[in-house]
Design an enzyme around this catalytic site. Structure first.
Site, PDB file in Angstrom:
ATOM      1  N   LYS A 198     -12.880   2.273   0.395  1.00  0.00           N
ATOM      2  CA  LYS A 198     -11.642   2.037   1.124  1.00  0.00           C
ATOM      3  C   LYS A 198     -10.617   3.036   0.622  1.00  0.00           C
ATOM      4  O   LYS A 198     -10.273   3.047  -0.552  1.00  0.00           O
ATOM      5  CB  LYS A 198     -11.154   0.611   0.902  1.00  0.00           C
ATOM      6  CG  LYS A 198      -9.825   0.349   1.584  1.00  0.00           C
ATOM      7  CD  LYS A 198      -9.413  -1.093   1.520  1.00  0.00           C
ATOM      8  CE  LYS A 198      -8.067  -1.291   2.193  1.00  0.00           C
ATOM      9  NZ  LYS A 198      -7.644  -2.685   2.124  1.00  0.00           N
ATOM     10  N   ARG A 208      -0.047  -3.117   8.531  1.00  0.00           N
ATOM     11  CA  ARG A 208       0.966  -3.657   7.607  1.00  0.00           C
ATOM     12  C   ARG A 208       2.163  -4.186   8.381  1.00  0.00           C
ATOM     13  O   ARG A 208       2.797  -5.153   7.963  1.00  0.00           O
ATOM     14  CB  ARG A 208       1.365  -2.588   6.586  1.00  0.00           C
ATOM     15  CG  ARG A 208       0.192  -2.251   5.670  1.00  0.00           C
ATOM     16  CD  ARG A 208       0.522  -1.174   4.651  1.00  0.00           C
ATOM     17  NE  ARG A 208      -0.687  -0.738   3.947  1.00  0.00           N
ATOM     18  CZ  ARG A 208      -0.749   0.316   3.146  1.00  0.00           C
ATOM     19  NH1 ARG A 208       0.345   1.039   2.935  1.00  0.00           N
ATOM     20  NH2 ARG A 208      -1.873   0.641   2.551  1.00  0.00           N
ATOM     21  N   LYS A 251     -13.924   2.673   5.137  1.00  0.00           N
ATOM     22  CA  LYS A 251     -12.679   2.400   5.858  1.00  0.00           C
ATOM     23  C   LYS A 251     -11.634   3.423   5.482  1.00  0.00           C
ATOM     24  O   LYS A 251     -11.440   3.641   4.284  1.00  0.00           O
ATOM     25  CB  LYS A 251     -12.218   0.992   5.469  1.00  0.00           C
ATOM     26  CG  LYS A 251     -10.886   0.588   6.028  1.00  0.00           C
ATOM     27  CD  LYS A 251     -10.526  -0.774   5.503  1.00  0.00           C
ATOM     28  CE  LYS A 251      -9.162  -1.154   6.041  1.00  0.00           C
ATOM     29  NZ  LYS A 251      -8.650  -2.340   5.421  1.00  0.00           N
ATOM     30  N   TYR A 316     -10.545  -3.305  16.643  1.00  0.00           N
ATOM     31  CA  TYR A 316      -9.631  -4.087  17.485  1.00  0.00           C
ATOM     32  C   TYR A 316     -10.015  -3.968  18.952  1.00  0.00           C
ATOM     33  O   TYR A 316      -9.504  -4.696  19.786  1.00  0.00           O
ATOM     34  CB  TYR A 316      -8.180  -3.639  17.243  1.00  0.00           C
ATOM     35  CG  TYR A 316      -7.806  -3.805  15.790  1.00  0.00           C
ATOM     36  CD1 TYR A 316      -7.487  -5.062  15.287  1.00  0.00           C
ATOM     37  CD2 TYR A 316      -7.860  -2.735  14.898  1.00  0.00           C
ATOM     38  CE1 TYR A 316      -7.205  -5.244  13.943  1.00  0.00           C
ATOM     39  CE2 TYR A 316      -7.572  -2.899  13.549  1.00  0.00           C
ATOM     40  CZ  TYR A 316      -7.249  -4.160  13.081  1.00  0.00           C
ATOM     41  OH  TYR A 316      -6.994  -4.339  11.750  1.00  0.00           O
TER      42      TYR A 316
END
Ligand code: PBG
Length: 328
Positions: A198, A208, A251, A316
């Site tokens: 990550k 965020r 990621k 998403y």
């Protein structure tokens, strides 16, 4: 014109059926995990930089999960937006058995026992400092103290019915500690999807905003990886595998396809990739301006991640992509 040319790669592209016959990779709804933002409010609140994504109310979440299941998406990663009043320096809300995440997991499992739930393990939504770990007075992120809390968070989710816990915190040694804590409590069937590589990425910005979880001071560079590095990802991968991870994650995804490929070649574990909020935001923004064909560009981005070597993709676009793929 008819020159003698023994190699004409175009012959394998001349007909849709032939192209399908020789196609090397595909992306299907079964590869997709759908990250969803939830909150305790009664309305679904749109997220500015992520058109089509919301902080979902309990009822909104049920509707979204039902719609995704209808197009073949069965796995969901839940991220909570936690009320500011519940945030503390030790992030204790992360293991409150009455908290939003365990309540929601139980509700989903009650309604759909076969749903696959991925629980985020990290303190940033719960921590008043906005960091994934506990912050010392001098600003350092405390590794071992954080792990103790992460283990309690994993156990709390296990009791609520989580299928896969996914530590996204990047503390050293957390996979082994969580595995031990789960096993000692009898949760040997709960899997660990480790956020192995990550990176400290600018592409997390919209996420965020979605959770209102940006660090209050400093950045995440002492725990998340330097975007310049790939050998270091292999080191993280061998540690996570040795510590008992069931799957490894890279990621973000799109800007790190080489890292996905490197982990694919170095490990026999399933590889996950997270197409993060900023990657989604870029596609959406260009599509909204009419600069890209959203459907084609989004599906191509997912296919590229699969081609690089990812087995599963957190995106998403999961519901929308599945709908496109099943012909909707
Ligand atoms: C934090 C966490 C982040 C994301 C998932 N878990 C943000 C961060 O590390 O600051 C980002 C996901 C996204 O951008 O879509 N534990």
């Amino acid at each position: 014109m008819n020159i003698i040319l023994p190699h004409r790669p175009r012959r394998n592209r001349k007909h849709p059926a032939i192209r399908a016959m020789v196609r090397e990779n595909h992306v299907g709804p079964e590869h997709l995990v759908y990250p969803l933002f939830i909150h305790a409010g009664e309305v679904d609140v749109p997220i500015g930089a992520m058109p089509g994504c919301f902080r979902l109310s309990p009822a909104g979440l049920m509707r979204e999960v039902e719609a995704a299941r209808a197009v073949g998406v069965h796995s969901f990663a839940l991220f909570p937006a936690v009320a500011e009043a519940l945030k503390t320096p030790d992030g204790r809300e992360a293991h409150n058995p009455e908290g939003l995440i365990p309540r929601t997991m139980k509700a989903l499992k009650d309604r759909w026992p076969d749903v696959v739930l991925v629980g985020d393990i990290a303190l940033d939504p719960y921590n008043s400092d906005g960091h994934d770990g506990i912050v010392a007075a001098d600003g350092r992120i405390l590794n071992d103290e954080t792990i103790a809390v992460l283990c309690r968070q994993a156990l709390c989710q296990a009791r609520a019915g989580v299928d896969i816990v996914a530590p996204s915190d990047m503390m050293d040694g957390r996979v082994a500690a969580i595995r031990l804590a789960l096993d000692q409590a009898g949760f040997h069937e709960v899997s660990i999807l480790a956020y192995t590589a990550k990176y400290a990425s600018a592409f997390y910005g919209p996420f965020r905003e979605a959770l209102d979880s940006a660090p209050k001071s400093g950045d995440k560079k002492t725990y998340q990886m330097d975007p310049a590095n790939s050998r270091e990802a292999l080191r993280e991968a061998s540690l996570d595998a040795a510590e008992g991870a069931d799957m490894l994650m890279v990621k973000p995804a799109g800007p790190y396809l080489d890292v996905i490929r490197a982990l694919r070649e170095a490990s026999n574990l399933p590889i996950a990739a997270y197409q993060v909020s900023g990657e989604y935001a870029m596609l959406k923004a260009a599509a909204e301006r009419g600069w890209l064909d959203e459907r084609k560009a989004a599906l191509e981005s997912l296919l590229g991640i699969r081609r690089a070597g990812a087995d599963l993709i957190l995106t998403y676009y999961a519901r929308q992509a599945a709908q496109w793929l099943v012909g909707g």
